[in-house]
Motif scaffolding. Structure first.
Motif, PDB file in Angstrom:
ATOM      1  N   MET A 135       0.828  -1.197   0.000  1.00  0.00           N
ATOM      2  CA  MET A 135       0.000   0.000   0.000  1.00  0.00           C
ATOM      3  C   MET A 135       0.864   1.249   0.000  1.00  0.00           C
ATOM      4  O   MET A 135       0.565   2.240  -0.674  1.00  0.00           O
ATOM      5  N   LYS A 136       1.968   1.182   0.734  1.00  0.00           N
ATOM      6  CA  LYS A 136       2.892   2.323   0.770  1.00  0.00           C
ATOM      7  C   LYS A 136       3.498   2.548  -0.615  1.00  0.00           C
ATOM      8  O   LYS A 136       3.700   3.694  -1.039  1.00  0.00           O
ATOM      9  N   LYS A 137       3.787   1.465  -1.326  1.00  0.00           N
ATOM     10  CA  LYS A 137       4.333   1.576  -2.682  1.00  0.00           C
ATOM     11  C   LYS A 137       3.331   2.278  -3.602  1.00  0.00           C
ATOM     12  O   LYS A 137       3.696   3.123  -4.417  1.00  0.00           O
ATOM     13  N   GLU A 138       2.048   1.929  -3.465  1.00  0.00           N
ATOM     14  CA  GLU A 138       1.007   2.545  -4.287  1.00  0.00           C
ATOM     15  C   GLU A 138       0.894   4.045  -3.996  1.00  0.00           C
ATOM     16  O   GLU A 138       0.844   4.877  -4.907  1.00  0.00           O
ATOM     17  N   LEU A 139       0.873   4.408  -2.714  1.00  0.00           N
ATOM     18  CA  LEU A 139       0.765   5.819  -2.348  1.00  0.00           C
ATOM     19  C   LEU A 139       2.011   6.598  -2.758  1.00  0.00           C
ATOM     20  O   LEU A 139       1.923   7.761  -3.155  1.00  0.00           O
ATOM     21  N   SER A 140       3.170   5.936  -2.679  1.00  0.00           N
ATOM     22  CA  SER A 140       4.410   6.580  -3.097  1.00  0.00           C
ATOM     23  C   SER A 140       4.373   6.888  -4.585  1.00  0.00           C
ATOM     24  O   SER A 140       4.807   7.957  -5.032  1.00  0.00           O
ATOM     25  N   GLN A 141       3.825   5.955  -5.366  1.00  0.00           N
ATOM     26  CA  GLN A 141       3.713   6.143  -6.808  1.00  0.00           C
ATOM     27  C   GLN A 141       2.807   7.332  -7.121  1.00  0.00           C
ATOM     28  O   GLN A 141       3.112   8.150  -8.001  1.00  0.00           O
ATOM     29  N   LEU A 142       1.695   7.445  -6.410  1.00  0.00           N
ATOM     30  CA  LEU A 142       0.780   8.572  -6.611  1.00  0.00           C
ATOM     31  C   LEU A 142       1.445   9.890  -6.236  1.00  0.00           C
ATOM     32  O   LEU A 142       1.299  10.894  -6.929  1.00  0.00           O
ATOM     33  N   HIS A 143       2.198   9.868  -5.146  1.00  0.00           N
ATOM     34  CA  HIS A 143       2.898  11.072  -4.704  1.00  0.00           C
ATOM     35  C   HIS A 143       3.959  11.489  -5.719  1.00  0.00           C
ATOM     36  O   HIS A 143       4.083  12.680  -6.056  1.00  0.00           O
ATOM     37  N   MET A 144       4.718  10.512  -6.241  1.00  0.00           N
ATOM     38  CA  MET A 144       5.785  10.819  -7.194  1.00  0.00           C
ATOM     39  C   MET A 144       5.234  11.381  -8.507  1.00  0.00           C
ATOM     40  O   MET A 144       5.934  12.078  -9.227  1.00  0.00           O
ATOM     41  N   ARG A 145       3.980  11.099  -8.802  1.00  0.00           N
ATOM     42  CA  ARG A 145       3.354  11.640 -10.006  1.00  0.00           C
ATOM     43  C   ARG A 145       2.660  12.976  -9.732  1.00  0.00           C
ATOM     44  O   ARG A 145       1.863  13.452 -10.549  1.00  0.00           O
ATOM     45  N   ASP A 146       2.956  13.563  -8.571  1.00  0.00           N
ATOM     46  CA  ASP A 146       2.385  14.867  -8.207  1.00  0.00           C
ATOM     47  C   ASP A 146       0.865  14.848  -8.285  1.00  0.00           C
ATOM     48  O   ASP A 146       0.234  15.748  -8.841  1.00  0.00           O
ATOM     49  N   SER A 147       0.284  13.802  -7.721  1.00  0.00           N
ATOM     50  CA  SER A 147      -1.169  13.634  -7.798  1.00  0.00           C
ATOM     51  C   SER A 147      -1.931  14.409  -6.731  1.00  0.00           C
ATOM     52  O   SER A 147      -3.148  14.595  -6.861  1.00  0.00           O
ATOM     53  N   PHE A 148      -1.229  14.833  -5.675  1.00  0.00           N
ATOM     54  CA  PHE A 148      -1.919  15.419  -4.539  1.00  0.00           C
ATOM     55  C   PHE A 148      -1.439  16.829  -4.200  1.00  0.00           C
ATOM     56  O   PHE A 148      -0.247  17.123  -4.271  1.00  0.00           O
ATOM     57  N   ILE A 149      -2.393  17.656  -3.813  1.00  0.00           N
ATOM     58  CA  ILE A 149      -2.088  18.938  -3.168  1.00  0.00           C
ATOM     59  C   ILE A 149      -2.766  18.886  -1.801  1.00  0.00           C
ATOM     60  O   ILE A 149      -4.008  18.881  -1.715  1.00  0.00           O
ATOM     61  N   PRO A 150      -2.009  18.793  -0.716  1.00  0.00           N
ATOM     62  CA  PRO A 150      -2.632  18.696   0.613  1.00  0.00           C
ATOM     63  C   PRO A 150      -3.371  19.981   0.971  1.00  0.00           C
ATOM     64  O   PRO A 150      -2.941  21.076   0.616  1.00  0.00           O
ATOM     65  N   LYS A 151      -4.483  19.818   1.670  1.00  0.00           N
ATOM     66  CA  LYS A 151      -5.306  20.959   2.040  1.00  0.00           C
ATOM     67  C   LYS A 151      -5.673  20.888   3.524  1.00  0.00           C
ATOM     68  O   LYS A 151      -5.919  19.799   4.050  1.00  0.00           O
ATOM     69  N   HIS A 152      -5.713  22.060   4.163  1.00  0.00           N
ATOM     70  CA  HIS A 152      -6.300  22.127   5.496  1.00  0.00           C
ATOM     71  C   HIS A 152      -7.819  22.102   5.333  1.00  0.00           C
ATOM     72  O   HIS A 152      -8.362  22.641   4.365  1.00  0.00           O
ATOM     73  N   LYS A 153      -8.479  21.504   6.293  1.00  0.00           N
ATOM     74  CA  LYS A 153      -9.936  21.390   6.224  1.00  0.00           C
ATOM     75  C   LYS A 153     -10.598  22.757   6.049  1.00  0.00           C
ATOM     76  O   LYS A 153     -11.542  22.924   5.271  1.00  0.00           O
ATOM     77  N   LYS A 154     -10.070  23.750   6.739  1.00  0.00           N
ATOM     78  CA  LYS A 154     -10.669  25.091   6.684  1.00  0.00           C
ATOM     79  C   LYS A 154     -10.474  25.764   5.324  1.00  0.00           C
ATOM     80  O   LYS A 154     -11.151  26.747   5.018  1.00  0.00           O
ATOM     81  N   GLU A 155      -9.546  25.227   4.496  1.00  0.00           N
ATOM     82  CA  GLU A 155      -9.313  25.797   3.162  1.00  0.00           C
ATOM     83  C   GLU A 155     -10.342  25.338   2.138  1.00  0.00           C
ATOM     84  O   GLU A 155     -10.480  25.953   1.077  1.00  0.00           O
ATOM     85  N   LEU A 156     -11.045  24.269   2.439  1.00  0.00           N
ATOM     86  CA  LEU A 156     -11.970  23.696   1.461  1.00  0.00           C
ATOM     87  C   LEU A 156     -13.196  24.585   1.289  1.00  0.00           C
ATOM     88  O   LEU A 156     -13.752  25.101   2.253  1.00  0.00           O
ATOM     89  N   THR A 157     -13.601  24.747   0.040  1.00  0.00           N
ATOM     90  CA  THR A 157     -14.817  25.501  -0.237  1.00  0.00           C
ATOM     91  C   THR A 157     -16.031  24.653   0.149  1.00  0.00           C
ATOM     92  O   THR A 157     -15.921  23.424   0.345  1.00  0.00           O
ATOM     93  N   THR A 158     -17.178  25.276   0.210  1.00  0.00           N
ATOM     94  CA  THR A 158     -18.409  24.553   0.528  1.00  0.00           C
ATOM     95  C   THR A 158     -18.655  23.439  -0.479  1.00  0.00           C
ATOM     96  O   THR A 158     -19.040  22.324  -0.124  1.00  0.00           O
TER      97      THR A 158
END
Length: 209
Positions: A1-24
């Motif tokens: 599972m860590k390998k899968e998440l690492s692959q997604l991260h290496m492909r710049d798939s995610f932008i982390p967000k704080h909960k308060k930053e999310l729009t409605t």
């Protein structure tokens, strides 16, 4: 599972967000991550991070999410020609197909919710995610804006189709007027035919090109 998440991260798939930053709207349309472990035909154990796309049915219609797929007649007719004329045929699948599809339109991006062990794995892979970890009801939670298509989302197949068609047309292949999942190109004086169903392809040519 860590390998899968690492692959997604290496492909710049995610932008982390704080909960308060999310729009409605982002909060309303967020999708829970589903982390699966499966055994492939060769015995290899593989992790897969996807999402519960059924929650998107509230705001994405079936018509909006439907993707073209090759017609059965196209598969049969090309197979008859290939057998009759003794063409070389290969079948293959596009590795990491959906996650290679970048979402330029921010309105098509989802907020993926990672919980507990999956969130902790991602922090191990990239420590900068730690400051975005929320604690809800005793659980570690990460909210991620997905810049690439994630398996399980309703429009995943359609968005990949649009990308793949654009890429293959840029290589000089012409879409068949009777089937949007069949393309042809003259190579070495003979026609090469490629047809596909989502990320599974069949290609044929008179020679082994």
């Amino acid at each position: 599972m860590k390998k899968e998440l690492s692959q997604l991260h290496m492909r710049d798939s995610f932008i982390p967000k704080h909960k308060k930053e999310l729009t409605t709207q982002q909060w309303k349309n967020r999708c829970e991550a589903v982390n699966l472990i499966k055994q492939k035909k060769n015995g290899e154990i593989k992790g897969r991070c996807c999402t519960l796309g059924w929650s998107q049915q509230n705001y994405i219609s079936k018509e909006e999410s439907a993707s073209p797929t090759v017609a059965t007649e196209s598969v049969l007719l090309t197979s008859i020609i290939e057998a009759k004329e003794n063409w070389k045929v290969v079948t293959l699948d596009v590795l990491n197909a959906f996650i290679q599809t970048y979402l330029e339109n921010k309105d098509e991006r989802i907020i993926l919710v990672l919980r507990e062990l999956a969130a902790e794995f991602l922090v191990e892979i990239e420590p900068n995610y730690k400051e975005y970890v929320e604690v809800e009801k005793g659980q570690s939670v990460l909210y991620l804006e997905c810049t690439n298509v994630i398996y399980g989302t309703l429009k995943a197949a359609l968005l990949f189709y649009q990308k793949f068609r654009k890429d293959i047309e840029e290589k000089g292949f012409m879409i068949n007027p009777y089937d949007r999942c069949v393309v042809n190109k003259i190579i070495k004086g003979n026609q090469m035919t490629v047809l596909w169903h989502v990320d599974d392809l069949k290609a044929s040519h008179k020679e082994q090109v």
